[in-house]
Design a protein around this motif. Structure first.
Motif, PDB file in Angstrom:
ATOM      1  N   GLN A  25       0.830  -1.202   0.000  1.00  0.00           N
ATOM      2  CA  GLN A  25       0.000   0.000   0.000  1.00  0.00           C
ATOM      3  C   GLN A  25       0.863   1.250   0.000  1.00  0.00           C
ATOM      4  O   GLN A  25       2.011   1.233   0.445  1.00  0.00           O
ATOM      5  CB  GLN A  25      -0.922  -0.006   1.216  1.00  0.00           C
ATOM      6  N   GLU A  26       0.259   2.342  -0.501  1.00  0.00           N
ATOM      7  CA  GLU A  26       0.916   3.643  -0.516  1.00  0.00           C
ATOM      8  C   GLU A  26      -0.147   4.721  -0.368  1.00  0.00           C
ATOM      9  O   GLU A  26      -1.323   4.484  -0.636  1.00  0.00           O
ATOM     10  CB  GLU A  26       1.699   3.842  -1.816  1.00  0.00           C
ATOM     11  N   ALA A  27       0.277   5.906   0.053  1.00  0.00           N
ATOM     12  CA  ALA A  27      -0.652   7.027   0.158  1.00  0.00           C
ATOM     13  C   ALA A  27      -1.178   7.357  -1.233  1.00  0.00           C
ATOM     14  O   ALA A  27      -0.451   7.254  -2.223  1.00  0.00           O
ATOM     15  CB  ALA A  27       0.045   8.228   0.776  1.00  0.00           C
ATOM     16  N   GLY A  28      -2.455   7.729  -1.309  1.00  0.00           N
ATOM     17  CA  GLY A  28      -3.084   7.989  -2.596  1.00  0.00           C
ATOM     18  C   GLY A  28      -3.316   9.455  -2.877  1.00  0.00           C
ATOM     19  O   GLY A  28      -2.461  10.130  -3.453  1.00  0.00           O
ATOM     20  N   CYS A  29      -4.455   9.975  -2.457  1.00  0.00           N
ATOM     21  CA  CYS A  29      -4.847  11.342  -2.790  1.00  0.00           C
ATOM     22  C   CYS A  29      -3.947  12.352  -2.070  1.00  0.00           C
ATOM     23  O   CYS A  29      -3.134  11.997  -1.216  1.00  0.00           O
ATOM     24  CB  CYS A  29      -6.305  11.576  -2.433  1.00  0.00           C
ATOM     25  N   ILE A  30      -4.124  13.610  -2.386  1.00  0.00           N
ATOM     26  CA  ILE A  30      -3.256  14.658  -1.853  1.00  0.00           C
ATOM     27  C   ILE A  30      -3.299  14.722  -0.324  1.00  0.00           C
ATOM     28  O   ILE A  30      -2.264  14.864   0.320  1.00  0.00           O
ATOM     29  CB  ILE A  30      -3.556  16.029  -2.510  1.00  0.00           C
ATOM     30  N   VAL A  31      -4.474  14.596   0.273  1.00  0.00           N
ATOM     31  CA  VAL A  31      -4.570  14.650   1.737  1.00  0.00           C
ATOM     32  C   VAL A  31      -3.944  13.404   2.352  1.00  0.00           C
ATOM     33  O   VAL A  31      -3.250  13.489   3.371  1.00  0.00           O
ATOM     34  CB  VAL A  31      -6.028  14.860   2.194  1.00  0.00           C
ATOM     35  N   GLY A  32      -4.135  12.250   1.728  1.00  0.00           N
ATOM     36  CA  GLY A  32      -3.483  11.033   2.197  1.00  0.00           C
ATOM     37  C   GLY A  32      -1.974  11.173   2.144  1.00  0.00           C
ATOM     38  O   GLY A  32      -1.262  10.750   3.065  1.00  0.00           O
ATOM     39  N   GLN A  33      -1.472  11.779   1.078  1.00  0.00           N
ATOM     40  CA  GLN A  33      -0.038  12.014   0.939  1.00  0.00           C
ATOM     41  C   GLN A  33       0.483  12.894   2.079  1.00  0.00           C
ATOM     42  O   GLN A  33       1.497  12.591   2.698  1.00  0.00           O
ATOM     43  CB  GLN A  33       0.265  12.704  -0.402  1.00  0.00           C
ATOM     44  N   VAL A  34      -0.220  13.977   2.351  1.00  0.00           N
ATOM     45  CA  VAL A  34       0.213  14.929   3.387  1.00  0.00           C
ATOM     46  C   VAL A  34       0.181  14.280   4.769  1.00  0.00           C
ATOM     47  O   VAL A  34       1.164  14.330   5.513  1.00  0.00           O
ATOM     48  CB  VAL A  34      -0.664  16.204   3.356  1.00  0.00           C
ATOM     49  N   LEU A  35      -0.937  13.663   5.118  1.00  0.00           N
ATOM     50  CA  LEU A  35      -1.070  13.093   6.464  1.00  0.00           C
ATOM     51  C   LEU A  35      -0.108  11.930   6.691  1.00  0.00           C
ATOM     52  O   LEU A  35       0.486  11.806   7.762  1.00  0.00           O
ATOM     53  CB  LEU A  35      -2.513  12.678   6.729  1.00  0.00           C
ATOM     54  N   HIS A  36       0.066  11.090   5.672  1.00  0.00           N
ATOM     55  CA  HIS A  36       0.996   9.974   5.827  1.00  0.00           C
ATOM     56  C   HIS A  36       2.432  10.483   5.977  1.00  0.00           C
ATOM     57  O   HIS A  36       3.203   9.975   6.790  1.00  0.00           O
ATOM     58  CB  HIS A  36       0.883   9.006   4.662  1.00  0.00           C
ATOM     59  N   ARG A  37       2.784  11.484   5.218  1.00  0.00           N
ATOM     60  CA  ARG A  37       4.118  12.075   5.296  1.00  0.00           C
ATOM     61  C   ARG A  37       4.392  12.609   6.712  1.00  0.00           C
ATOM     62  O   ARG A  37       5.527  12.640   7.161  1.00  0.00           O
ATOM     63  CB  ARG A  37       4.211  13.212   4.279  1.00  0.00           C
ATOM     64  N   LEU A  38       3.330  13.007   7.403  1.00  0.00           N
ATOM     65  CA  LEU A  38       3.471  13.560   8.757  1.00  0.00           C
ATOM     66  C   LEU A  38       3.288  12.499   9.845  1.00  0.00           C
ATOM     67  O   LEU A  38       3.156  12.836  11.020  1.00  0.00           O
ATOM     68  CB  LEU A  38       2.489  14.714   8.949  1.00  0.00           C
ATOM     69  N   GLY A  39       3.267  11.228   9.443  1.00  0.00           N
ATOM     70  CA  GLY A  39       3.287  10.161  10.429  1.00  0.00           C
ATOM     71  C   GLY A  39       1.996   9.422  10.674  1.00  0.00           C
ATOM     72  O   GLY A  39       1.951   8.519  11.514  1.00  0.00           O
ATOM     73  N   VAL A  40       0.929   9.765   9.966  1.00  0.00           N
ATOM     74  CA  VAL A  40      -0.321   9.033  10.138  1.00  0.00           C
ATOM     75  C   VAL A  40      -0.197   7.718   9.358  1.00  0.00           C
ATOM     76  O   VAL A  40       0.037   7.729   8.149  1.00  0.00           O
ATOM     77  CB  VAL A  40      -1.537   9.848   9.644  1.00  0.00           C
ATOM     78  N   PRO A  41      -0.317   6.581  10.039  1.00  0.00           N
ATOM     79  CA  PRO A  41      -0.146   5.284   9.372  1.00  0.00           C
ATOM     80  C   PRO A  41      -1.195   5.037   8.285  1.00  0.00           C
ATOM     81  O   PRO A  41      -2.347   5.478   8.396  1.00  0.00           O
ATOM     82  CB  PRO A  41      -0.305   4.265  10.505  1.00  0.00           C
ATOM     83  N   LEU A  42      -0.774   4.309   7.266  1.00  0.00           N
ATOM     84  CA  LEU A  42      -1.701   3.975   6.180  1.00  0.00           C
ATOM     85  C   LEU A  42      -2.929   3.234   6.701  1.00  0.00           C
ATOM     86  O   LEU A  42      -4.034   3.439   6.194  1.00  0.00           O
ATOM     87  CB  LEU A  42      -0.986   3.144   5.109  1.00  0.00           C
TER      88      LEU A  42
END
Length: 131
Positions: free
Chosen positions: A52-69
């Motif tokens: 799995q990987e972050a998808g949409c723009i908000v998913g990208q931002v939140l995951h980059r800041l440590g929110v687990p997939l």
């Protein structure tokens, strides 16, 4: 689950995501479509190999800041402002929460990430910054 983020962290991460892919127009991977032409937005994408990987723009931002997939995946179907509440993300102003929601809406209309960012922040696409 709860997370502490600042407006500055989110805006830096958002700026970097956009700077890295200003012309990106979000598209759901074909293998994830429920029906032909599905335009749904997902915070998490499942790749062909099952990872799995972050998808949409908000998913990208939140995951980059440590929110687990896993936490983002459990929030599929919710608008970003509800995801922020649901995941108990603390420290964000209403202004930044609303900005993420509006950028997500523009992304879902088919706008590039750079165009959505510029329209909603009234700024040009930023240069990459260190988070």
């Amino acid at each position: 689950m709860s997370y502490n983020l600042t407006d500055e962290q989110v805006m830096t991460a958002l700026g970097n995501v956009v700077a890295e892919n200003p012309d990106k127009v979000y598209k759901l991977p074909k293998r994830m479509e429920i029906f032909d032409g599905d335009t749904s937005c997902y915070y998490v994408h499942t790749k062909e190999d099952g990872s799995q990987e972050a998808g949409c723009i908000v998913g990208q931002v939140l995951h980059r800041l440590g929110v687990p997939l896993e936490d983002l995946k459990a929030s599929e179907g919710w608008r970003s402002n509800h995801v922020i509440e649901r995941l108990e993300i603390q420290g964000l102003s209403e202004r930044v929460t609303e900005l993420l929601r509006r950028i997500q809406i523009e992304q879902d209309k088919g706008w590039s990430w750079g165009r959505a960012y510029a329209a909603e922040t009234k700024n040009s696409v930023p240069a990459l910054e260190k988070a």
